[in-house]
Design an enzyme around this catalytic site. Structure first.
Site, PDB file in Angstrom:
ATOM      1  N   TYR A  23      18.469 -12.121 -16.747  1.00  0.00           N
ATOM      2  CA  TYR A  23      19.630 -11.411 -16.770  1.00  0.00           C
ATOM      3  C   TYR A  23      20.369 -12.237 -17.821  1.00  0.00           C
ATOM      4  O   TYR A  23      21.531 -11.783 -18.374  1.00  0.00           O
ATOM      5  CB  TYR A  23      20.392 -10.922 -15.491  1.00  0.00           C
ATOM      6  CG  TYR A  23      19.742  -9.651 -14.858  1.00  0.00           C
ATOM      7  CD1 TYR A  23      19.828  -8.524 -15.325  1.00  0.00           C
ATOM      8  CD2 TYR A  23      18.744 -10.126 -13.692  1.00  0.00           C
ATOM      9  CE1 TYR A  23      19.007  -7.685 -14.681  1.00  0.00           C
ATOM     10  CE2 TYR A  23      18.239  -9.247 -13.112  1.00  0.00           C
ATOM     11  CZ  TYR A  23      18.054  -7.970 -13.687  1.00  0.00           C
ATOM     12  OH  TYR A  23      17.747  -6.894 -12.812  1.00  0.00           O
ATOM     13  N   ARG A  58      17.021  -1.186  -5.326  1.00  0.00           N
ATOM     14  CA  ARG A  58      15.672  -0.495  -5.779  1.00  0.00           C
ATOM     15  C   ARG A  58      15.745   0.835  -5.317  1.00  0.00           C
ATOM     16  O   ARG A  58      16.285   1.205  -4.399  1.00  0.00           O
ATOM     17  CB  ARG A  58      14.432  -1.165  -5.229  1.00  0.00           C
ATOM     18  CG  ARG A  58      14.275  -2.610  -5.831  1.00  0.00           C
ATOM     19  CD  ARG A  58      12.803  -3.252  -5.118  1.00  0.00           C
ATOM     20  NE  ARG A  58      12.808  -4.656  -5.372  1.00  0.00           N
ATOM     21  CZ  ARG A  58      13.302  -5.627  -4.550  1.00  0.00           C
ATOM     22  NH1 ARG A  58      13.843  -5.323  -3.550  1.00  0.00           N
ATOM     23  NH2 ARG A  58      13.103  -6.756  -5.343  1.00  0.00           N
ATOM     24  N   HIS A 109      16.223   1.966 -12.898  1.00  0.00           N
ATOM     25  CA  HIS A 109      16.229   0.566 -12.951  1.00  0.00           C
ATOM     26  C   HIS A 109      17.454   0.082 -13.933  1.00  0.00           C
ATOM     27  O   HIS A 109      17.897  -1.202 -13.876  1.00  0.00           O
ATOM     28  CB  HIS A 109      14.667   0.202 -13.330  1.00  0.00           C
ATOM     29  CG  HIS A 109      14.339  -1.259 -12.925  1.00  0.00           C
ATOM     30  ND1 HIS A 109      14.121  -1.412 -11.590  1.00  0.00           N
ATOM     31  CD2 HIS A 109      13.846  -2.225 -13.741  1.00  0.00           C
ATOM     32  CE1 HIS A 109      13.785  -2.663 -11.578  1.00  0.00           C
ATOM     33  NE2 HIS A 109      13.500  -3.004 -12.671  1.00  0.00           N
ATOM     34  N   HIS A 119      15.479 -10.637  -5.074  1.00  0.00           N
ATOM     35  CA  HIS A 119      14.423 -11.263  -5.783  1.00  0.00           C
ATOM     36  C   HIS A 119      13.801 -12.739  -4.966  1.00  0.00           C
ATOM     37  O   HIS A 119      14.707 -13.433  -4.502  1.00  0.00           O
ATOM     38  CB  HIS A 119      14.912 -12.098  -7.065  1.00  0.00           C
ATOM     39  CG  HIS A 119      15.046 -10.675  -8.005  1.00  0.00           C
ATOM     40  ND1 HIS A 119      15.704 -10.834  -9.246  1.00  0.00           N
ATOM     41  CD2 HIS A 119      14.427  -9.565  -8.401  1.00  0.00           C
ATOM     42  CE1 HIS A 119      15.890  -9.875 -10.013  1.00  0.00           C
ATOM     43  NE2 HIS A 119      14.969  -8.904  -9.288  1.00  0.00           N
ATOM     44  N   LYS A 179      11.418  -5.598  -0.355  1.00  0.00           N
ATOM     45  CA  LYS A 179      10.072  -5.775  -0.503  1.00  0.00           C
ATOM     46  C   LYS A 179       9.276  -6.970   0.438  1.00  0.00           C
ATOM     47  O   LYS A 179      10.115  -7.826   0.904  1.00  0.00           O
ATOM     48  CB  LYS A 179       9.881  -6.352  -1.883  1.00  0.00           C
ATOM     49  CG  LYS A 179       9.769  -5.399  -3.015  1.00  0.00           C
ATOM     50  CD  LYS A 179       9.301  -6.052  -4.367  1.00  0.00           C
ATOM     51  CE  LYS A 179       9.041  -4.976  -5.356  1.00  0.00           C
ATOM     52  NZ  LYS A 179       8.629  -5.681  -6.616  1.00  0.00           N
ATOM     53  N   ARG A 188      20.360  -0.571 -11.979  1.00  0.00           N
ATOM     54  CA  ARG A 188      20.042  -1.682 -11.311  1.00  0.00           C
ATOM     55  C   ARG A 188      20.194  -3.008 -12.239  1.00  0.00           C
ATOM     56  O   ARG A 188      20.937  -3.763 -11.791  1.00  0.00           O
ATOM     57  CB  ARG A 188      18.532  -1.851 -10.743  1.00  0.00           C
ATOM     58  CG  ARG A 188      18.304  -2.981  -9.977  1.00  0.00           C
ATOM     59  CD  ARG A 188      17.120  -2.984  -9.049  1.00  0.00           C
ATOM     60  NE  ARG A 188      16.481  -4.029  -8.834  1.00  0.00           N
ATOM     61  CZ  ARG A 188      16.443  -4.881  -7.451  1.00  0.00           C
ATOM     62  NH1 ARG A 188      17.276  -4.606  -6.859  1.00  0.00           N
ATOM     63  NH2 ARG A 188      15.626  -5.933  -7.700  1.00  0.00           N
TER      64      ARG A 188
END
Length: 316
Positions: A290, A153, A255, A281, A177, A258
């Protein structure tokens, strides 16, 4: 403005999720904006967020729809409200949760934009040549090689500590995160770009220390309040490099790069669970989108090779 009681309640909620879940600063700001907007709307009608009923919340969501707000925005604001009222219930501020039975509009499943491998190669070449001097070009090459090699990210990339890249490691530890750590492998081109950049960075840092400036712990130091390159600056840099590579800058963002990382891995045969881990994730569902990027490619593959997909010759 929200009533004082609502402002205090929102502040307490934000402090709690920052402490308990390690929510990032941008996440906290987004929650604060969304809850503040709902509190303002309710206050304008003589109500209060802390005392809102299910009917109040539903009326608020209807008003957002009437204002033409996107489904994604409405879903995000309801999510913030659900978390706030769940917290209020758990803390015994209320004896009910008014959002418990409210279903949101959901998010439209939008296929992520991506780039072909050839387009990414053009971006990497352009990054190596973009900049007024060798130092800037080395930094840009390092940024783009790392991003495509790891799928980080933006916030993770620009805030990397330089200590994590010392000694030409084959794996990089990333704090993602929620304060969760993960390991991502580094490609040989990325490691080479890091080595070149560290030489320039350390020389510049040494000169800065001689002038009395404190040492930076970041791989990409900057003079801003965060001490490292900002997300906004990198976003602009991506647009500049895209234009230099002959690509439409509107198609390209950090993004999107990514997404390219994940899509190219999947196309090369990588397992979806592996990609989930590399991207950081928490939920596999976030990674499964994806697979849709490859639907057209798989369909073309079947149409080209399956015997029943071939046109039949007309009977004589």
């Amino acid at each position: 403005m929200p009533a004082p009681a609502d402002a205090r309640a929102i502040a307490t909620f934000l402090e709690a999720i920052a402490a308990e879940k390690g929510a990032a600063r941008n996440t906290l700001l987004a929650y604060g904006r969304d809850l503040g907007h709902a509190a303002d709307w309710l206050a304008g009608r003589g109500g209060a967020l802390s005392a809102a009923t299910a009917g109040d919340i539903e009326a608020y969501l209807v008003s957002l729809d009437a204002e033409g707000m996107s489904r994604a925005t409405r879903a995000r604001r309801l999510s913030a409200l659900k978390q706030f009222f769940r917290f209020a219930y758990d803390e015994d501020w209320r004896d009910d949760n008014p959002t418990l039975r409210i279903d949101g509009p959901g998010r439209a499943q939008r296929l992520p934009g991506t780039l072909t491998e050839a387009e990414v190669a053009r971006m990497l070449d352009a990054a190596r040549d973009h900049g007024a001097d060798n130092v800037t070009r080395a930094r840009n090459a390092c940024l783009f090689e790392l991003l495509y090699a790891t799928g980080l990210r933006v916030s993770e990339l620009v805030s990397l500590p330089h200590a994590a890249l010392r000694g030409a490691p084959e794996m990089l530890m990333v704090r993602g995160k929620g304060g969760k750590d993960r390991l991502v492998p580094l490609s040989d081109p990325a490691r080479a770009a890091v080595a070149v950049w560290l030489t320039h960075r350390d020389r510049a840092e040494e000169a800065a220390r001689d002038r009395g400036h404190p040492a930076s712990r970041f791989l990409f130091p900057a003079r801003g309040k965060d001490g490292h390159m900002s997300r906004v600056r990198f976003f602009g840099l991506v647009k500049e490099v895209a234009a230099r590579a002959g690509l439409d800058p509107e198609r390209v963002s950090p993004h999107v790069l990514r997404h390219a990382f994940a899509t190219h891995l999947l196309a090369g045969g990588a397992d979806l669970r592996v990609i989930q881990t590399l991207l950081g994730h928490a939920d596999l569902g976030s990674t499964e989108i994806y697979t849709h990027v490859l639907d057209e490619r798989l369909r073309d593959l079947v149409m080209a090779h399956h015997p029943l997909a071939r046109p039949r010759e007309a009977d004589d």
